[in-house]
Write a protein that holds these residues in place. Sequence first.
Motif, short mmCIF file in Angstrom:
data_model
loop_
_atom_site.label_atom_id
_atom_site.label_comp_id
_atom_site.label_asym_id
_atom_site.label_seq_id
_atom_site.Cartn_x
_atom_site.Cartn_y
_atom_site.Cartn_z
N ARG A 173 0.81 -1.22 0.00
CA ARG A 173 0.00 0.00 0.00
C ARG A 173 0.84 1.27 0.00
NH1 ARG A 173 -4.64 -1.54 4.49
NH2 ARG A 173 -5.82 -3.02 3.19
N SER A 174 1.94 1.27 0.76
CA SER A 174 2.77 2.47 0.81
C SER A 174 3.30 2.82 -0.58
CB SER A 174 3.95 2.26 1.77
OG SER A 174 3.49 2.10 3.10
N ALA A 175 3.74 1.82 -1.31
CA ALA A 175 4.23 2.05 -2.67
C ALA A 175 3.11 2.58 -3.56
CB ALA A 175 4.81 0.77 -3.24
N GLY A 176 1.91 2.04 -3.37
CA GLY A 176 0.78 2.50 -4.16
C GLY A 176 0.43 3.95 -3.87
N LEU A 177 0.49 4.34 -2.59
CA LEU A 177 0.16 5.72 -2.23
C LEU A 177 1.24 6.70 -2.70
CD1 LEU A 177 -1.26 5.15 1.36
CD2 LEU A 177 -2.54 5.73 -0.71
N ILE A 178 2.51 6.29 -2.65
CA ILE A 178 3.58 7.15 -3.17
C ILE A 178 3.41 7.34 -4.67
CG2 ILE A 178 6.07 7.31 -3.57
CD1 ILE A 178 6.46 5.81 -0.91
N SER A 179 3.08 6.26 -5.36
CA SER A 179 2.83 6.35 -6.80
C SER A 179 1.66 7.27 -7.09
CB SER A 179 2.56 4.95 -7.37
OG SER A 179 3.65 4.08 -7.15
N LEU A 180 0.62 7.18 -6.25
CA LEU A 180 -0.55 8.03 -6.43
C LEU A 180 -0.20 9.50 -6.21
CD1 LEU A 180 -3.56 8.51 -6.83
CD2 LEU A 180 -3.92 7.91 -4.42
N ALA A 181 0.70 9.79 -5.30
CA ALA A 181 1.13 11.18 -5.09
C ALA A 181 1.75 11.75 -6.37
CB ALA A 181 2.12 11.26 -3.94
N GLY A 182 2.52 10.92 -7.06
CA GLY A 182 3.08 11.36 -8.34
C GLY A 182 1.99 11.58 -9.38
N VAL A 183 0.99 10.71 -9.38
CA VAL A 183 -0.14 10.85 -10.30
C VAL A 183 -0.86 12.17 -10.06
CG1 VAL A 183 -2.42 9.93 -10.88
CG2 VAL A 183 -0.47 8.38 -10.69
N VAL A 184 -1.09 12.52 -8.79
CA VAL A 184 -1.78 13.77 -8.45
C VAL A 184 -0.98 14.98 -8.95
CG1 VAL A 184 -2.52 15.24 -6.54
CG2 VAL A 184 -3.03 12.80 -6.50
N LEU A 185 0.34 14.93 -8.81
CA LEU A 185 1.16 16.03 -9.34
C LEU A 185 0.99 16.14 -10.85
CD1 LEU A 185 3.23 18.26 -8.89
CD2 LEU A 185 5.04 16.53 -9.13
N GLY A 186 0.89 15.01 -11.52
CA GLY A 186 0.64 15.03 -12.96
C GLY A 186 -0.70 15.68 -13.29
N PHE A 187 -1.72 15.43 -12.45
CA PHE A 187 -3.01 16.09 -12.64
C PHE A 187 -2.87 17.60 -12.57
CE2 PHE A 187 -5.40 12.14 -11.22
CZ PHE A 187 -6.01 11.93 -12.45
N LEU A 188 -2.06 18.08 -11.65
CA LEU A 188 -1.89 19.54 -11.49
C LEU A 188 -1.25 20.15 -12.74
CD1 LEU A 188 -0.65 19.71 -7.79
CD2 LEU A 188 -2.86 20.45 -8.67
N VAL A 189 -0.30 19.43 -13.33
CA VAL A 189 0.33 19.94 -14.56
C VAL A 189 -0.69 19.97 -15.70
CG1 VAL A 189 2.10 19.49 -16.30
CG2 VAL A 189 2.62 19.14 -13.88
N HIS A 190 -1.47 18.90 -15.86
CA HIS A 190 -2.51 18.87 -16.88
C HIS A 190 -3.52 20.00 -16.66
CE1 HIS A 190 -1.72 15.32 -19.30
NE2 HIS A 190 -1.50 14.60 -18.21
N LEU A 191 -3.90 20.20 -15.40
CA LEU A 191 -4.89 21.22 -15.07
C LEU A 191 -4.42 22.60 -15.47
CD1 LEU A 191 -7.36 22.46 -13.70
CD2 LEU A 191 -6.17 22.23 -11.51
N MET A 192 -3.21 22.96 -15.09
CA MET A 192 -2.71 24.30 -15.40
C MET A 192 -2.59 24.50 -16.90
SD MET A 192 -2.70 25.74 -12.57
CE MET A 192 -2.12 27.28 -13.28
N ALA A 193 -2.12 23.47 -17.61
CA ALA A 193 -1.99 23.59 -19.06
C ALA A 193 -3.35 23.79 -19.71
CB ALA A 193 -1.30 22.36 -19.63
N ALA A 194 -4.34 23.00 -19.27
CA ALA A 194 -5.68 23.10 -19.86
C ALA A 194 -6.35 24.42 -19.49
CB ALA A 194 -6.54 21.93 -19.40
N ALA A 195 -6.22 24.83 -18.23
CA ALA A 195 -6.87 26.07 -17.78
C ALA A 195 -6.33 27.28 -18.53
CB ALA A 195 -6.69 26.24 -16.27
#
Length: 210
Positions: free
Chosen positions: A37-59
């Motif tokens: 689970r810890s590895a999954g949550l760390i990976s998810l943190a990276g995914v969330v950062l990717g969402f922020l990059v997509h969001l700013m580019a789209a906005a």
Amino acid sequence: MLTANELAWFALAALVLVLTPGPNMIYCVSRTLCQGRSAGLISLAGVVLGFLVHLMAAALGLTALLLAVPLAFDTIRLTGAAYLLWLAWQAVKPGGTAPFEARLLPHDRPARLFSMGFLTNLLNPKVAMFYLSFFPQFLHPDRGSVLLQSLALGAVQIGVSGGINALLVLGAAGLTRFLSKSQGWLRAQRYLMGSVLAALAVRIAVTDRK
């Protein structure tokens, strides 16, 4: 600004996106099953950062587009509807992928887990298409800043996606065992997601955005 009804529809679309099998879900679930689970949550943190990059580019991009070519929104709206229909077909077609059919991955260090989660999302075309095709359906230039409206929608999407993926990571092992014993549940999930995607596509296509 945006109404509660509009935010609810957008939250539903974000929920369907996160529950539709894609690189982010498959990577996080696979990483959890292979490394915990810890590895999954760390990976998810990276995914969330990717969402922020997509969001700013789209906005920022959609704000510029609206100011330059307002009529382009209709093209994006119909393209978004067509993309949703394609996702619906991917979900229900023979041999379609189910979300907990995970891949075997090697053990990696936390820094690599985070960076791989980030890159998996950053290079995920489904996320980019979601932002570019869905945001225009809910933006209203006559209600104020398009950028602020885009950021509000992005906050909803990231909250829904991050929360659901976190729950999937925490329950990945149990859900995988359950679903692997029931092909009926796997098929039901695919057809349910396909039906919701198709319904959203029709709603977008027929909505009059004057």
